[in-house]
Design an enzyme around this catalytic site. Structure first.
Site, mmCIF file in Angstrom:
data_model
loop_
_atom_site.group_PDB
_atom_site.id
_atom_site.type_symbol
_atom_site.label_atom_id
_atom_site.label_comp_id
_atom_site.label_asym_id
_atom_site.label_seq_id
_atom_site.Cartn_x
_atom_site.Cartn_y
_atom_site.Cartn_z
ATOM 1 N N CYS B 79 0.815 -1.131 0.059
ATOM 2 C CA CYS B 79 0.166 -0.018 0.016
ATOM 3 C C CYS B 79 0.866 1.095 -0.179
ATOM 4 O O CYS B 79 1.614 1.372 -1.087
ATOM 5 C CB CYS B 79 -0.961 -0.004 1.168
ATOM 6 S SG CYS B 79 -2.459 1.047 0.996
ATOM 7 N N HIS B 187 -3.788 -5.055 -0.237
ATOM 8 C CA HIS B 187 -3.433 -5.565 0.823
ATOM 9 C C HIS B 187 -3.593 -7.273 1.077
ATOM 10 O O HIS B 187 -4.378 -7.557 1.288
ATOM 11 C CB HIS B 187 -4.329 -5.017 2.152
ATOM 12 C CG HIS B 187 -4.202 -3.362 2.338
ATOM 13 N ND1 HIS B 187 -3.191 -3.176 3.384
ATOM 14 C CD2 HIS B 187 -4.618 -2.591 2.058
ATOM 15 C CE1 HIS B 187 -3.267 -1.829 3.357
ATOM 16 N NE2 HIS B 187 -4.187 -1.436 2.752
ATOM 17 N N GLU B 189 -2.348 -8.959 3.259
ATOM 18 C CA GLU B 189 -2.795 -9.430 4.550
ATOM 19 C C GLU B 189 -4.336 -9.241 4.927
ATOM 20 O O GLU B 189 -4.674 -9.587 5.854
ATOM 21 C CB GLU B 189 -1.894 -8.768 5.695
ATOM 22 C CG GLU B 189 -2.461 -7.296 5.879
ATOM 23 C CD GLU B 189 -2.105 -6.173 5.156
ATOM 24 O OE1 GLU B 189 -1.756 -6.459 3.750
ATOM 25 O OE2 GLU B 189 -2.215 -4.956 5.389
#
Lengths: 253, 211
Positions: B79, B187, B189
């Site tokens: 990001c 993202h 994650e």
């Protein structure tokens, strides 16, 4: 640890299980996001919620929104540090709307979900739209018109609106299409539809007739009446663009 | 060991836990010496470009990032951690970025709502050679994005380092893969099983699985 519960029109709660296990289950079955709303929202309850958020964030890797009892920037920070991606504010934002701006300024608008519990006006104090805001888990009419409130919330920095129809909550009669589409008309941030889903058609109605950006459901998933994959298949077969569930076993090791 | 650079911005819990889940020996690192001795780095970032770059420089951890880029140590930017690899951003004029990648960081020129805050499907530009996206075939590549600004590497999709784009009222750079330097606008994650698969690819590439 806390439990997942689901009521009907905000009462008659039924236990639906362990939140961490349920969250992982939903992730694996294709949920795009998770929302935790702590309905106890007491100070004891908040400690529990922090533990649940941490335990969930350790195992579940999709966006997580946490609400219930967020009364300050500090409360929001605790949730975000525990692994929430967004916080939902409700009663406290109505008591002091500056809270929305404060959290948005500190963490960005994308972190702030304004949750509103809305009922078709019964008290006559609801202003022009006929939709009225309730607070404190739906127990208290706020004397505020719902459409006026969502416009104000957006101008203060709400990144998303989570609109729950109290009239429809737990009834399985479908989303309140009129409420949601009128909110869509007066705002430009994403609207999450909540309250009333009972069938696959209701999901489609939420996306098309109600023009919601996101579809939230609780009962039908918690009690196994509809699987998330079924919803996504149904929406895709009706021409909507949805993320298909990505099963672990489709991933080459 | 993978060092997740912890320079005091935002919640890094998810990034660390996702790497652990992906099989990495990963930990949050605040000490520049520890970062310098790590086998691989993850550079996360949320909030604004200027705030992130400033905090990173103040932490001293930026030296480890430059060192990794020079010595081809595996580096994954996520990001704003991706955007910071460029020399500047329209978001924070006058605040220099790291200048490791060539191009610009601009507000997404789109009629769609900003931020782009949603799952989006990628177009993977070099599926046969990409290591980053080599971990999953068959599954549609959907990932989770939250951003208003995006990186525009020189050459756009013709630039061989651009590994994937998504459509948000026009092409938006979703990932860069340039040797040992990997970066994603989305993202991983927060992108469920496929996000973990991508992180597993990084762990394997970096040779830093848990013992």
């Amino acid at each position: 640890m806390g439990r997942v519960v689901k009521g009907t029109q905000f009462v008659d709660l039924q236990d639906a299980g362990d939140p961490v296990r349920l969250s992982k289950f939903y992730e694996l079955h294709g949920a795009d996001e998770l929302v935790f709303l702590d309905i106890t929202a007491s100070s004891d309850g908040r400690e529990t919620l922090v533990d649940v958020v941490k335990a969930t964030a350790d195992e579940v890797f999709i966006p997580l929104t946490v609400g219930g009892g967020i009364r300050s920037v500090a409360d929001a920070e605790v949730m975000l540090r525990s692994g929430a991606d967004k916080v939902a504010v409700n009663s406290a934002a109505i008591a002091d709307p500056r809270l929305i701006a404060q959290i948005a300024k500190r963490f960005g608008n994308q972190c702030v979900v304004v949750a509103a519990d809305v009922k078709r006006g019964a008290t006559g104090q609801s202003g022009s739209s006929g939709f009225e805001i309730y607070t404190h888990g739906g127990r208290r009419p706020a004397g505020i018109d719902a459409l006026e409130w969502v416009k104000r919330a957006e101008s203060l920095g709400a990144g998303e609106l989570l609109i729950t129809s109290m009239d429809r909550d737990g009834t399985k009669d479908g989303y309140d299409v009129e409420l949601l589409s009128r909110i869509h008309d007066v705002t430009s941030v994403p609207v999450i539809a909540s309250g009333g889903v009972g069938t696959l058609e209701h999901f489609l109605e939420g996306a098309l007739a109600a023009r919601a950006d996101a579809l939230l459901a609780a009962s039908v998933f918690h009690f196994g009446q509809i699987a998330i994959e079924e919803v996504k298949d149904y929406l895709a077969s009706n021409g909507l663009c949805v993320r298909p569930p990505a099963y672990i076993d489709r991933v080459r090791g | 060991m993978i060092a997740v650079l912890d320079y005091g911005i935002g919640n890094l819990r998810s990034a660390e836990k996702a790497l652990l889940q992906a099989g990495a020996d990963a930990r949050l690192v605040t000490d520049p010496d520890e970062a310098a001795s790590a086998d691989a780095l993850v550079l996360p970032g949320v909030g604004s470009f200027g705030a992130c770059v400033t905090a990173l420089r103040n932490s001293g951890l930026h030296h480890a990032v430059y060192d990794a880029a020079e010595r081809s140590k595996p580096l994954l930017g996520i990001c704003i951690g991706f955007q910071m690899l460029f020399s500047e951003s329209e978001e924070s004029p006058g605040i220099p970025g790291l200048g490791i990648l060539d191009g610009a960081v601009l507000q997404i020129p789109t009629k769609e709502k900003l931020p782009q805050m949603q799952w989006n499907k990628l177009t993977i530009l070099h599926p046969d050679t990409s290591l980053m996206f080599g971990g999953f075939s068959g599954a549609e590549p959907w990932f989770y994005f939250v951003h208003s600004y995006a990186a525009y590497p020189i050459g756009g999709v013709e630039n061989p380092a651009v590994a994937a784009v998504c459509d948000y009222g026009g092409n938006v750079t979703a990932a860069v893969e340039k040797g040992s330097l990997w970066a994603t606008q989305f993202h991983p994650e927060k992108s469920g099983a496929l996000g973990l698969a991508l992180l597993s690819q990084f762990v394997r590439f970096a040779g830093v699985g848990a013992k």
